[in-house]
Design an enzyme around this catalytic site. Sequence first.
Site, PDB file in Angstrom:
ATOM      1  N   GLY A 253      -6.782  25.308   1.464  1.00 35.11           N
ATOM      2  CA  GLY A 253      -7.903  24.452   1.072  1.00 35.11           C
ATOM      3  C   GLY A 253      -8.769  24.926  -0.061  1.00 35.11           C
ATOM      4  N   GLU A 295      -2.830  29.854   4.515  1.00 39.88           N
ATOM      5  CA  GLU A 295      -1.741  29.184   3.800  1.00 39.88           C
ATOM      6  C   GLU A 295      -2.268  28.324   2.647  1.00 39.88           C
ATOM      7  OE1 GLU A 295       0.224  27.214   7.103  1.00 39.88           O
ATOM      8  OE2 GLU A 295      -1.377  25.722   7.227  1.00 39.88           O
ATOM      9  N   CYS A 366       3.668   1.197 -16.326  1.00 33.51           N
ATOM     10  CA  CYS A 366       3.206  -0.187 -16.318  1.00 33.51           C
ATOM     11  C   CYS A 366       2.228  -0.450 -15.199  1.00 33.51           C
ATOM     12  CB  CYS A 366       4.400  -1.124 -16.221  1.00 33.51           C
ATOM     13  SG  CYS A 366       5.408  -0.981 -17.673  1.00 33.51           S
ATOM     14  N   GLU A 367       1.032   0.001 -15.392  1.00 35.22           N
ATOM     15  CA  GLU A 367      -0.018  -0.172 -14.412  1.00 35.22           C
ATOM     16  C   GLU A 367      -1.333   0.140 -15.120  1.00 35.22           C
ATOM     17  OE1 GLU A 367       1.358   0.465 -10.715  1.00 35.22           O
ATOM     18  OE2 GLU A 367      -0.531   1.024  -9.816  1.00 35.22           O
TER      19      GLU A 367
HETATM   20  N1  LLP Z   1      -1.884  23.855   5.226  1.00 36.72           N
HETATM   21  C1  LLP Z   1      -1.826  22.599   5.657  1.00 36.72           C
HETATM   22  C2  LLP Z   1      -1.557  22.340   7.068  1.00 36.72           C
HETATM   23  C3  LLP Z   1      -2.024  21.531   4.765  1.00 36.72           C
HETATM   24  O1  LLP Z   1      -1.977  20.282   5.209  1.00 36.72           O
HETATM   25  C4  LLP Z   1      -2.297  21.810   3.393  1.00 36.72           C
HETATM   26  C5  LLP Z   1      -2.495  20.717   2.445  1.00 36.72           C
HETATM   27  C6  LLP Z   1      -2.329  23.148   2.983  1.00 36.72           C
HETATM   28  C7  LLP Z   1      -2.136  24.154   3.931  1.00 36.72           C
HETATM   29  C8  LLP Z   1      -2.587  23.541   1.555  1.00 36.72           C
HETATM   30  O2  LLP Z   1      -3.836  23.119   1.122  1.00 36.72           O
HETATM   31  P1  LLP Z   1      -4.364  23.563  -0.334  1.00 36.72           P
HETATM   32  O3  LLP Z   1      -4.615  25.061  -0.301  1.00 36.72           O
HETATM   33  O4  LLP Z   1      -3.326  23.212  -1.314  1.00 36.72           O
HETATM   34  O5  LLP Z   1      -5.609  22.797  -0.515  1.00 36.72           O
HETATM   35  N2  LLP Z   1      -2.077  15.859  -2.623  1.00 36.72           N
HETATM   36  C9  LLP Z   1      -3.454  16.269  -2.503  1.00 36.72           C
HETATM   37  C10 LLP Z   1      -3.603  17.488  -1.614  1.00 36.72           C
HETATM   38  C11 LLP Z   1      -3.061  17.285  -0.231  1.00 36.72           C
HETATM   39  C12 LLP Z   1      -3.173  18.530   0.619  1.00 36.72           C
HETATM   40  C13 LLP Z   1      -2.484  18.350   1.910  1.00 36.72           C
HETATM   41  N3  LLP Z   1      -2.466  19.489   2.742  1.00 36.72           N
HETATM   42  C14 LLP Z   1      -4.015  16.517  -3.907  1.00 36.72           C
HETATM   43  O6  LLP Z   1      -3.286  16.348  -4.871  1.00 36.72           O
HETATM   44  O7  LLP Z   1      -5.178  16.841  -4.060  1.00 36.72           O
END
Ligand code: LLP
Length: 445
Positions: A253, A295, A366-367
């Site tokens: 996150g 993670e 195309c959007e």
């Molecule tokens: N662990 C779990 C269980 C998750 O669902 C996620 C992300 C992460 C770790 C990694 O999170 P990060 O460190 O990358 O924030 N597509 C969206 C982001 C979706 C994140 C989903 N889960 C975007 O482009 O902002």
Amino acid sequence: MPNSTNQFIRPITCKTNLQGNLEIGGCDIVELSKKYGTPLYVIDEATLRSVCRDYKKAFSSLKKINMMYASKALCTMATSAIIADEGFGFDVVSAGEMYTVFKAGVDMSKVLFNGNNKSVDELILALELGVGRISVDNFFELSLLNELAKGRGKVADILLRITPGIECHTHEYIQTGHLDSKFGFDLTQIDEAVELILNCYTNLKLHGLHAHIGSQIFETKVYHDEIEILVRELARLEKKFSIKLNEINIGGGLGVKYTEEDMPPSTFDIAEIILNSLRESVDKYGIENPTIFIEPGRSIISTSGVTLYTLGSSKQVPKGKTYFAIDGGMADNARPSMYQAKYSALIANKPEKKASQTVTIAGRFCESGDILINKINLPELEEGDILCVFNTGAYNYSMASNYNRVEKPAMVLVNNSQSDIIVMRESLDDLISHDIIPDRLKNNV
Ligand code: LLP
């Protein structure tokens, strides 16, 4: 002054070279765009390794730590090999991610399989490849995984994914830890799940709890609260069921800096909050120090990535915006149209030239919503200029599509003045390689 790599907008090796062009990883960006074509994803190995090292340093005082990279941010064999080489394990959410890291040579005992609706085939693959942990999301999966493990004479090592009920201030679509989330067991369902594991599901071994509260997070307090809840629940379960649980996975996150307005905490700030909260909670609830899993995805890979585009047509709307169109857009970076995400960019063939106008960078798809950057100050522009968009390592290629039947871009790894293709550009034949015309239609064409 940033004190960890996730606080930079640009890769750490990014500079203007003697030719007056942008350079990353010792490679001239204009040369790269000529050699490999555009759109082009570029990953700077030094930046990627630097973030991994920030994380390792920030958590070095914690003995029981398991660092995993969330592959969903970007999953390729080459980047997986680098991240594994830095000592990280992997969080995977599909057979595709699992297979990619396996083929990249990752030690599968350092892999955690996560997801809210894993298929039978995916669970079987996880058991057969010997992934270290499966994070079980719901009652259906508990029973299914137990049956599959029993059928193979195995015991699956699991965590329970829970919803801690924490709201964080990020885009609604990327919040995951709030109570109404589709992910994980509600706090009121955990005891029933543990009872089932202990009394009925003899082919499951529970090691601890897992949560993830959201993505692109700038607050630190949410991690404090999350850890307190996880430790509290761990202690409560240990007492109530007389069991030993010793793992908590706090998810990912941590945010990154897409624009000057973004102020993400550093990996060191996050580590400090996590370590303090852990110390306090362990004391408060009287349990042994659990192993902490983290993670992160975005904060590991985002800053190392840039995308190169070539400017094509332009349009000045009378009394309206000035548009410049690029040869890519929402199919290689869905984030602006999905989340109103903002990006920073420079013109790679004149990075030092003073901005003289405010323009809108439009995608080629195309959007009308395919606008990559709504307002950006840039110098005089002409067709053929190379636009370098920063911080595209995470959730760009991994969310890319073939919308409008356009080939996905190539990806190049740069380091020490060397560039290597790590994902080939799709060809027109790749695009039709899965199409089949049934025999009965063949006479029609
Ligand atoms: N662990 C779990 C269980 C998750 O669902 C996620 C992300 C992460 C770790 C990694 O999170 P990060 O460190 O990358 O924030 N597509 C969206 C982001 C979706 C994140 C989903 N889960 C975007 O482009 O902002």
